[in-house]
Structure formats: C-alpha cells, structure tokens
Design a protein around this motif. Sequence first.
Motif, PDB file in Angstrom:
ATOM      1  N   PHE A 248       8.631  -1.829  -2.039  1.00 21.95           N
ATOM      2  CA  PHE A 248       9.762  -0.765  -2.511  1.00 21.95           C
ATOM      3  C   PHE A 248       9.530  -0.638  -3.953  1.00 21.95           C
ATOM      4  O   PHE A 248       9.022  -1.245  -4.812  1.00 21.95           O
ATOM      5  CB  PHE A 248      11.127  -1.523  -2.488  1.00 21.95           C
ATOM      6  CG  PHE A 248      11.344  -2.720  -2.797  1.00 21.95           C
ATOM      7  CD1 PHE A 248      11.921  -2.793  -3.954  1.00 21.95           C
ATOM      8  CD2 PHE A 248      11.298  -3.737  -1.773  1.00 21.95           C
ATOM      9  CE1 PHE A 248      12.171  -4.316  -4.508  1.00 21.95           C
ATOM     10  CE2 PHE A 248      11.809  -5.060  -2.367  1.00 21.95           C
ATOM     11  CZ  PHE A 248      11.957  -5.296  -3.536  1.00 21.95           C
TER      12      PHE A 248
ATOM     13  N   SER B 251      10.731  -0.638  -7.687  1.00 18.87           N
ATOM     14  CA  SER B 251      11.644  -1.538  -8.365  1.00 18.87           C
ATOM     15  C   SER B 251      12.766  -0.880  -8.783  1.00 18.87           C
ATOM     16  O   SER B 251      12.906   0.093  -9.574  1.00 18.87           O
ATOM     17  CB  SER B 251      11.096  -2.538  -9.493  1.00 18.87           C
ATOM     18  OG  SER B 251       9.799  -2.795  -8.958  1.00 18.87           O
ATOM     19  N   PRO B 252      14.271  -1.184  -8.213  1.00 20.51           N
ATOM     20  CA  PRO B 252      15.554  -0.383  -8.711  1.00 20.51           C
ATOM     21  C   PRO B 252      15.626  -0.707 -10.169  1.00 20.51           C
ATOM     22  O   PRO B 252      16.275   0.228 -10.612  1.00 20.51           O
ATOM     23  CB  PRO B 252      16.546  -1.332  -7.667  1.00 20.51           C
ATOM     24  CG  PRO B 252      15.925  -2.613  -7.307  1.00 20.51           C
ATOM     25  CD  PRO B 252      14.212  -2.516  -7.230  1.00 20.51           C
TER      26      PRO B 252
ATOM     27  N   PRO C  53      11.657   1.350 -12.433  1.00 28.79           N
ATOM     28  CA  PRO C  53      11.183   2.418 -11.251  1.00 28.79           C
ATOM     29  C   PRO C  53       9.688   2.760 -11.662  1.00 28.79           C
ATOM     30  O   PRO C  53       9.191   3.494 -10.989  1.00 28.79           O
ATOM     31  CB  PRO C  53      12.148   3.526 -11.326  1.00 28.79           C
ATOM     32  CG  PRO C  53      12.849   3.533 -12.818  1.00 28.79           C
ATOM     33  CD  PRO C  53      12.940   1.816 -12.918  1.00 28.79           C
TER      34      PRO C  53
ATOM     35  N   PRO D  76      13.960   4.923  -6.370  1.00 30.91           N
ATOM     36  CA  PRO D  76      15.245   4.290  -5.786  1.00 30.91           C
ATOM     37  C   PRO D  76      16.625   4.788  -5.844  1.00 30.91           C
ATOM     38  O   PRO D  76      16.729   5.480  -6.862  1.00 30.91           O
ATOM     39  CB  PRO D  76      15.096   2.767  -6.633  1.00 30.91           C
ATOM     40  CG  PRO D  76      14.633   2.982  -7.858  1.00 30.91           C
ATOM     41  CD  PRO D  76      13.667   4.315  -7.750  1.00 30.91           C
ATOM     42  N   THR D  77      17.330   4.751  -4.919  1.00 34.33           N
ATOM     43  CA  THR D  77      18.847   5.263  -4.928  1.00 34.33           C
ATOM     44  C   THR D  77      20.041   4.218  -5.494  1.00 34.33           C
ATOM     45  O   THR D  77      19.585   3.042  -4.977  1.00 34.33           O
ATOM     46  CB  THR D  77      19.187   5.848  -3.728  1.00 34.33           C
ATOM     47  OG1 THR D  77      20.525   6.331  -3.745  1.00 34.33           O
ATOM     48  CG2 THR D  77      18.981   4.779  -2.625  1.00 34.33           C
TER      49      THR D  77
ATOM     50  N   PRO E  14      21.962   2.612  -1.701  1.00 31.41           N
ATOM     51  CA  PRO E  14      21.006   2.717  -0.501  1.00 31.41           C
ATOM     52  C   PRO E  14      21.859   2.597   0.783  1.00 31.41           C
ATOM     53  O   PRO E  14      22.772   1.949   0.719  1.00 31.41           O
ATOM     54  CB  PRO E  14      20.292   1.260  -0.760  1.00 31.41           C
ATOM     55  CG  PRO E  14      20.560   0.955  -2.096  1.00 31.41           C
ATOM     56  CD  PRO E  14      21.866   1.439  -2.638  1.00 31.41           C
TER      57      PRO E  14
ATOM     58  N   ALA F  44      14.174   6.687   0.362  1.00 35.51           N
ATOM     59  CA  ALA F  44      13.630   5.633  -0.350  1.00 35.51           C
ATOM     60  C   ALA F  44      13.662   4.387   0.607  1.00 35.51           C
ATOM     61  O   ALA F  44      13.118   3.287   0.080  1.00 35.51           O
ATOM     62  CB  ALA F  44      14.391   5.282  -1.528  1.00 35.51           C
TER      63      ALA F  44
ATOM     64  N   ARG G 139      12.879  -1.990   2.263  1.00 33.55           N
ATOM     65  CA  ARG G 139      13.423  -2.850   1.059  1.00 33.55           C
ATOM     66  C   ARG G 139      14.268  -3.935   1.547  1.00 33.55           C
ATOM     67  O   ARG G 139      14.286  -4.106   2.882  1.00 33.55           O
ATOM     68  CB  ARG G 139      14.636  -1.821   0.731  1.00 33.55           C
ATOM     69  CG  ARG G 139      14.206  -0.534  -0.046  1.00 33.55           C
ATOM     70  CD  ARG G 139      15.428   0.353  -0.647  1.00 33.55           C
ATOM     71  NE  ARG G 139      15.946   0.866   0.784  1.00 33.55           N
ATOM     72  CZ  ARG G 139      16.791   1.955   0.975  1.00 33.55           C
ATOM     73  NH1 ARG G 139      16.956   2.606  -0.315  1.00 33.55           N
ATOM     74  NH2 ARG G 139      17.274   2.175   2.142  1.00 33.55           N
TER      75      ARG G 139
END
Length: 486
Positions: free
Chosen positions: A75, A77-78, A81, A410-411, A414, A425, A432
């Motif tokens: 994923f 990275s939150p 990013p 990323p949101t 989620p 995402a 994730r």
Amino acid sequence: MSRQKAARAGAGVRHPRRARLFRRRRGVVGVAALVVGATAAALVVPPIAAEASSHREAPLISGDPAVDNTDTYAFVSPDDPNTVTLVANWLPFQEPAGGPNFYPFSTDARYDINVDNNGDAKPDITYRWTFASSYRNQNTFLYNTGPVTSLDDPDLNFRQTYRLERISGGKSTVVADKVPVAPSYVGNASMPDYLALRTASLTPLPGGGKTFAGQADDPFFLDLRVFDLLYGGNLSEVGQDSLAGFNVNSIVLQVPKADLALRGDPARNPVIGVWSSTQRRSASLYGPTDGSGQQLAFGGWSQVSRLGAPLVNEVVVPLGQKDRFNASTPARDAQFLKFVTDPELPKLIQAIYKIPAPPTPRNDLVAVFLTGVSKDNLGVDLNAHALNADADRATIAPSEQLRLNMSIPPTATPNRLGVLGGDTAGYPNGRRLGDDVVDISLQAVEGALLPKPPAAVTGLGDGVDGPDVRFRGWFPYVGLPTSGSS
C-alpha cells in the motif's frame, strides 16, 4: 476470549462484530460498476515442492511453520505518500506464552518480497532477508534472564539479526546488515516497555525508506469456521475472530516509489506486482551446534512458499495442486487458469445457501487475480500492468500477483471493503492491513464485479469486520504483539 480482551485493555481498539453472515449494506449495490531437535545429528531433507502461505492451509507446510507465509500487503504509505510499504508475515498461530524458545525466524531460509514492474511475471526486484541467531549464555533454558530494557541488554539471552539485500538485474546489493530483530514479547515482567524495544529495531535505509523484522499481532482477521461447511451450514458460526490473541513474525519494508517503478519513473509507470516467497536449503543437519544457535544447512535452495493475493491458494487452488502452486512461479500460472475461470467456492455456496453461482468462464476473477483491472476487462483502469507507459504489452503475462497502482493516494477514511466500497486505494488495488479481504473475496467470487450481481451478494461476509488489536498510523503499522503474560 476473556483473556484476550483483558490483554487488549488500553492497548487496542476492538472493532464491532456482526452477528450474521448475510446483511444488507446500503450504498453498496452498484459499486461494482466503479471497478469493479530431534535425534542428534539427524538429517532432514525438505521436499522440493513444499507448501506454504495462508495459515496452515496446505498439507506440507503445516509441519514447517517458520517458513509458512501467511499474508502479503502492499500500500502507499499513509504517513509518507511518496513511499510504498510492503508487509509479509510468517509463522502463524503463535501462542504468546509459547516459551521457552518462542518464535525465531529460520536461519536456513531466505525470506523474499518480489516486485514485478513490467508485467512479465518475473521479479524485477527482490528484497531478501536472511537471519542469524545467537545466545549470550547456553547454560540456562531462559529466553531472557531478567527484565529486558534495550536490544543490547545482557538479560536478552536469545537474539537475532538480519541482512537485507536488494537483488535486481542479476546484481545483489547489501542494503543493511546485522540489523536487530525485535524479540518475541515474552511478558510484561520480562519486557516492561515492549514498544521501546520495537522502536529501537526500526532501521532507516540509505536513500530513504525503513526496515523492520519482528513479532507482531496477526493483522489478518476472519472467522476460520468457514471450513465447517461454510459457517456451520446454517450461518450459526460467524462473527468470531479466529486469529484474535495470536501473533506472527512480520517483515515490513518502506521504500520510495522510484525504487520500485519501471525505469524509476512512478509517474509514467505507477503499477507494480508484489508477492512474497520463502526458500529453504534442500538439506539441514540438526544436532549439536557450535553454540551460536545455528543449524547446518547445505545443498541448493528450494522454494517452499509463495503468496500474492490473499486466499488464492486457500480457496481457489484445489488440494491436489496446492504444493505445485507454492513451488511454482508467477510465470507458470497459466496451468492454474481453469481454477480461476471455473472456481469451486460459488458451487459450494449455491449448494448450501442457494445463491446462484455466476456463469463461467469467470473473466472478472481473471482480472482480479491474474491481470489487474483495466478498461480491457472490467471497463475501468485500476491496476493492470498495461497502464505503465513504458511496459511492452507483448511481454505482459497473466499471473497471480498483488497489483498496486502507486499513483492512487491513500485516503483519510479507508473503507474496509476497498474497491467494492468505493475506495480505490484498497484491495484488490494492493492490500492494506485493514482491508476485509474475506468479505471482499466472498462477494467478488459470487459476482460482485459483474454488471448485475444477485442482491444477496452484497451482504456476504464472515461477521468479522476488523482486527482485535489496532493498527498503527506510522511505520511499521502492524499492531504490537500480544504479551506472553496476558
């Protein structure tokens, strides 16, 4: 479960559970259109086609848990990013109090995370971890001889380190060496500040990125009673997280997107494919050692596990082919195509719960598992390698990988159902930690990505919507392991 609940008081957030397998979810219908030691000196020769991945689902690997690859995640990275985080877990069902030897990584194995950035089903980049073990004092049976307050504390008797290599174009580069592994969480008296021990094991990498290896709470969540005639045959067995209270050995790597993208250009080439694998020496000698804690291993290397997308080998590949799948490579996945286009699970659901199985061939599942989603198959560009501007379409091959479009940010909120919940995402665009892959996979295999799926499909699930230990918002993201004193 009372022991597990007590262990998590103040240490995590328990997610609400559903009481039933089938439940209507408002606003979900139509989302598919979006995208869719044994005896001294005993010689042990592992079988060439040994099995692994997904929590003991395969016959042979159940006897070799240290290399049993349970889950793979990829994923954006939150909290950073510009990077991608790759996670792979091994050694399932760790009972926290299972001492005195607890749960080391194997020292005669290669733990790999593979990246395919041009779609030819071959690894363009492999990150490889190899481990070494040592004891300070072999005149005790204890993992630690007193409270451990740092990774170099003399009271930490058993310790592991690892070497991390990056392999690309036939060249291997040592990225980091003699990096400490976070120890197993023996208990609160032995490790009064386990978070500090984990934090000390986080290691920055040259050029950006980070690496971690150590014990973690198992991030996968599901009700494993699915194997009891699909939740008891009457929906009576749902809503219990079968992995609550168990730990795994986790490897987490965070790297800049440019390190992964084709030609180092994530703007032009944002899609990567990811899978993890494990190799063992073809023979090992168990018996008296030199005191280092190492066992003697020799012979060639044999792949004993492989894992990309979740649940593929568990519920898509039949029993007679599981060993073959795990010993195989993505480049040879054409041999498993029929199990994707004509899967067994929808037939079982139809027989038990009377939900009609979608017609075959299941080209929608081919997109999810073998090619990635694009306008060519499901009408929406998401994560097919063909989206990479510099990819040679003539060499792109269908193969089972976890595909991630790194250009999708990323949101902040989620949706556990990922793409099916309108959140591109999430899974099957990468995976994730919080993606509910059981519910997503059940719905997808029943036709949620088809134009007009049966109404009952939107309510399929196992009643477990999240983990028993909260994930963290920063590297390495995986939850802290359950203490052995819990």
